[in-house]
Structures are given as structure tokens and as C-alpha cells.
Scaffold this motif. Sequence first.
Motif, short mmCIF file in Angstrom:
data_model
loop_
_atom_site.label_atom_id
_atom_site.label_comp_id
_atom_site.label_asym_id
_atom_site.label_seq_id
_atom_site.Cartn_x
_atom_site.Cartn_y
_atom_site.Cartn_z
N THR A 146 -15.07 -32.34 6.84
CA THR A 146 -13.13 -31.89 7.45
C THR A 146 -12.53 -32.58 7.84
O THR A 146 -10.81 -32.33 6.95
CB THR A 146 -13.57 -30.83 8.79
OG1 THR A 146 -14.30 -31.94 9.75
CG2 THR A 146 -14.78 -29.77 8.57
N THR A 174 -10.70 -33.45 4.54
CA THR A 174 -10.33 -32.42 3.77
C THR A 174 -8.93 -32.41 4.19
O THR A 174 -7.93 -31.93 3.75
CB THR A 174 -11.01 -30.84 4.02
OG1 THR A 174 -12.25 -31.01 3.99
CG2 THR A 174 -10.47 -29.81 3.25
N ASP A 219 -7.93 -34.48 -0.62
CA ASP A 219 -7.92 -33.18 -2.09
C ASP A 219 -7.44 -32.80 -3.06
O ASP A 219 -8.19 -32.20 -3.85
CB ASP A 219 -6.56 -32.33 -1.24
CG ASP A 219 -7.64 -31.91 -0.04
OD1 ASP A 219 -8.61 -31.36 0.50
OD2 ASP A 219 -6.75 -31.38 1.40
N LEU A 270 -13.76 -29.46 -1.98
CA LEU A 270 -13.17 -29.60 -0.21
C LEU A 270 -12.60 -28.74 0.40
O LEU A 270 -13.33 -27.98 1.95
CB LEU A 270 -12.73 -30.84 0.04
CG LEU A 270 -13.51 -32.09 -0.16
CD1 LEU A 270 -12.41 -33.66 0.15
CD2 LEU A 270 -14.57 -32.12 1.15
N LEU A 271 -11.50 -28.59 -0.13
CA LEU A 271 -11.04 -26.94 -0.01
C LEU A 271 -11.64 -25.80 -0.35
O LEU A 271 -11.60 -24.66 0.50
CB LEU A 271 -9.29 -26.94 -0.67
CG LEU A 271 -8.57 -28.18 -0.58
CD1 LEU A 271 -7.60 -28.29 -1.46
CD2 LEU A 271 -7.66 -27.94 0.61
N ARG A 288 -7.58 -26.07 3.99
CA ARG A 288 -6.81 -27.43 5.03
C ARG A 288 -6.65 -26.99 6.24
O ARG A 288 -6.76 -27.43 7.31
CB ARG A 288 -5.64 -28.46 4.36
CG ARG A 288 -5.82 -29.90 5.13
CD ARG A 288 -3.97 -29.86 5.12
NE ARG A 288 -4.11 -31.52 5.49
CZ ARG A 288 -3.04 -31.74 6.91
NH1 ARG A 288 -2.58 -30.87 7.29
NH2 ARG A 288 -2.98 -32.43 7.37
N ALA A 346 -10.35 -26.14 7.67
CA ALA A 346 -10.61 -27.16 7.57
C ALA A 346 -10.39 -28.19 8.93
O ALA A 346 -11.39 -28.95 9.60
CB ALA A 346 -10.82 -28.41 7.25
#
Lengths: 256, 286
Positions: free
Chosen positions: B207, B210, B216, B222-223, B229, B232
Amino acid sequence: MTRPPDSGRRRFLAGSMIAGGSLLLGGCDRLSRSGAMQPLFDASESLTQRAHRLLASRESLAREYAPEDIAPRFRANGTTRPDEAAYQRLAADDFRDWRLRVDGLVERPSEFSLAALRAMPSRTQITRHDCVEGWSCIGQWTGVPLGDLLDRVGVRAPARFVVFHCADRYRGGDSYYESLDLREAYHPQTLMAYALNDATLPIANGAPLRLRAERQLGYKMAKYVMRLELVDSFAHLGGGRGGFWEDRGYRWWAGI
Amino acid sequence: MSATDRTDRRRKPTVIRRHPPFTRLWHWVNALCLAILLMSGLQIFNAHPALYWGQDSRFDAPALSIGAERSDTGELRGVTRLGGWRFDTTGVLGVSGPTADRERRAFPAWATLPGPRWLSMGRQWHFLAAWIFAPLLAAYLLYLVIGGRLSRQLLPRRHEWRQLGSVLWEHLRLRFPRGEAARHYNLLQKLTYLLVLFVIAPLVVLTGFTMSPTLDAAWPWLLDLFGGRQSARTLHFLCAFALLAFFLVHLLMVLASGVVNNLRSMITGRYALPPEKEPRDDTPSR
């Protein structure tokens, strides 16, 4: 036979833990002020930059969003209305007399009016703005890819950075400026933007022209840009660290 | 004094080698890193003391916010909002510091690194500690998996699950396994360490990644994984407090189950199995 109560020992241990904690705290504060940690901080920043460069290719794009993701109002941060007389005069006339100067290590130092920039091929992207403070805001930006602009003026070999000179003095202090290296400057999503959400860029968000560098934090994205200067080093500018906030302790690499 | 008493006295407790050197080193470096990460993280949080869910910040509808308001009498009050609730948290959250010199700040000075408001410095501490924490975590997890310690010491055996209730009950009464049973981690320890090592700690790192606009772009998944975001960022905050909660319970357990023995096992590696029978207070529990 009972075991000796060790509440005294526990008190001692708890006490030493609190003492240790406050020592750590006071120590870290002292270390922060003395600058003794700076070499380690510098090493960690350069590690971060190298790791980011390794993982994110030249072309890897920041996420682009759908029109319905656009925030109702794009938050304006930093300077929202430059009070310098020269800027006010330009703004009063809708920036008709404003020119973007591009000079430094270039083949053909040039000036661009807003109309000339608008006439160039443009890119429109809906992206997320991430502020160093922690918040994010989604907006749609239209502008000239910085790489196209640089190709027009011809970047000379020794140039390594683009410096963005701005019209505003944040809180009446030094002039705002920022810098990007050529790799980030030539990224397809790096724009000199003149429109936000299909409307002329508002003054609060950097009119007439601002930088969008979508893989960096918000403080990189200079507003009220007056001049681009190509340099091989930014050591002679401002505090020598490549930007207004960098001169105030923020890191030049704004990828996290 | 009878003869049996004397032999009892002379009988030495069994000492085992509990923690290998890498575990010990990792533990203490980690403890320092986590303290720095938590406190510098609170400094960073103070720059925008609100949490959101989703891709971006809908400023009018934060999930959590910590702020300050003037009361009718003109006094500064700290106000924490969580969903629809509103709490007066003056003195700790929102408004803190000596009564004569109250300061508007989300987390108080004693909880942040550095103490005064200094975002850029907080970030430098945070990333330096993160560069030590994350690679060491990866190395330690690999060591557990490849070295076989994961399956030997951390994964619960099938029969252990049947004891879940009784182990829980014993822990709540602060009574811990003794003798041979103390040679291995009990079920609650195994589950806690598995959760912290293999779920919360990797989650706090991912996180954190992110929140980086560059990462990103490098790893757009990751998103998608965390739903944006700002989600995260909220999860990062929750993981940090989960780690803090783990630390507090961990500390309590160490204090309650023989602080010297536990500390020694994490410094020299040697752990004395607590004697099988406690002479006093042996209630017929089975």
C-alpha cells in the motif's frame, strides 16, 4: 513456596522502555536538526530514484481515468492568485501579451504565444494529481507535450534538465521554480497544459500555462510558467537544489 | 528440608536454542524501523489528516478526519470524525500541547517524528526506514519459507486446531504453556505471527508503493488491487495501527510470560523452558 514478585522488575523495565522511547525521540529530533542523517537520507533518495527508474520504463504511463471520475472541483494548492504586478497586467488582458520563452542550451531560443501553443498538436488526459500532503484529485488536462516543444527548439547535447521559471513568489518569498530531467520531460504524458476540464486553465490552477508531470508529486508541477530554461546543472539557480520546495528540504526526486 | 526439595532446587530448567542469529538481528532492527516508520508516518499524516476510500479525495466526505474547531467560548477543541460520528479529542487528536500553548495538529508532538510540524523531514525518516524494513522483510520471509522454518515452526498442525478454544482461554487468563509444551509456538502465536508476517507487513509495503505515482505507472495493478490510491493510503494507515496493536499485545505477552527469559531468547537465543509444575495455584483445570 511462592516465586518472588517481580513487579519491581516490571516497573523498572517499563520505565526503561519509556526512557528509551523518549531518548529515541529526542535523539531523532536532534539528528533531524543537526543534519547528521543527511548522507543516509541522500543515499535513500538516490536508491528510490534508481529503483523507480529501473521499474518504470520511459513509456510506462500513469493511469488515465474516465470522464465520470473527474472531481467536481479541482483543488488548487500553493499560490492560487499571484499578486505580482507584471502577472496581474498579463492576466487582465487574458494573457494575450504573455509569451513562453524557451532558452538556455537550445539550438533556437524561441518565444511562444498562447495561441501558438494552442495551434500545436495537443494531448488530452484525465489523470490523478497526488499532492505530497497525501490527497489526490482527478482532472482532465489539455496541453502541448513538452517533448514536442523541446524538439521545436532543438535541445543541445549538454542539456540535462528543463527548468520551469514561474511568475509567482509563494507567500511573497522566492520565485517558484522547478526542474525535470530530460527523461521525465520527454515522457508522453508530460504536458505544458493550458486547459483544465475542457475550459481555459483557471488562475487558481496555474494560468496561462502549467506543467503536468504525471509520474511525480504535485510540487513538481510548476504553475504560472513564464520560461523554460535548458541547463546541464541547476546548482546556480535559487538554493541550488532544483526547485522551490527542494530548496526547503523536499527531495528533487518526487516519484513518491 | 527434605531430600526431594533439594533435588528440586538443584534441577536446572531445560535451556533450548530458540532464535537463530538472523531472527534476532531482524527482530531488533525491525523494532527500531517500525518505531521510526510509525512516528514519521504520523508526521506525514498530519500534513493532510483525513482518509478517503477510492481513487481520489472527495474532500467533503472523508472516512476519517482529525481537525480543530473553536467552541462557543473561543476555546480550541480537537474534533475527530469517523464516518457519521464526531468525537471531542482535545488534548490528543486535533488540538494538543501544553494547556497554555495549545496547537492545532492531528497527532500530538509526542507521537510524531520529528516532534514539530516538519513534513519534509518526516518523509526522509520514513523512506530511509522503509528501505531497511522492506528488503529485510523480504529476506526474512524467504528465509522462513526456503529455510523450512515456516512449515516446521509456524504452520499449525491439524491437531492443534482442536485446541483453539482452550489455548485462547488460557491466554486470556495470562497462563502460558510450560515445560515441553513451551518448546514450540502455540496455536495463537503461530496464527499471529503468520498474520503479521505474511499478511499485514507485506500489505503495509504494497500500500506504501501504491501511494507513489511513479510505481503506479510501473505497476498499474497496484491501483486495481487496492481500489485506488486513496484506498491504499487508508489501508496503509490501518495496517500501521494493526502493527501497533500487535506490538502492544506482544509487549504485554512478553511481560506476562517471563520478561527476562523472553528478552534473553531474543538476544542470545537461549530460552529456558518454564518448569512443568507451578508449585502454587495449580488449579485443577483439566
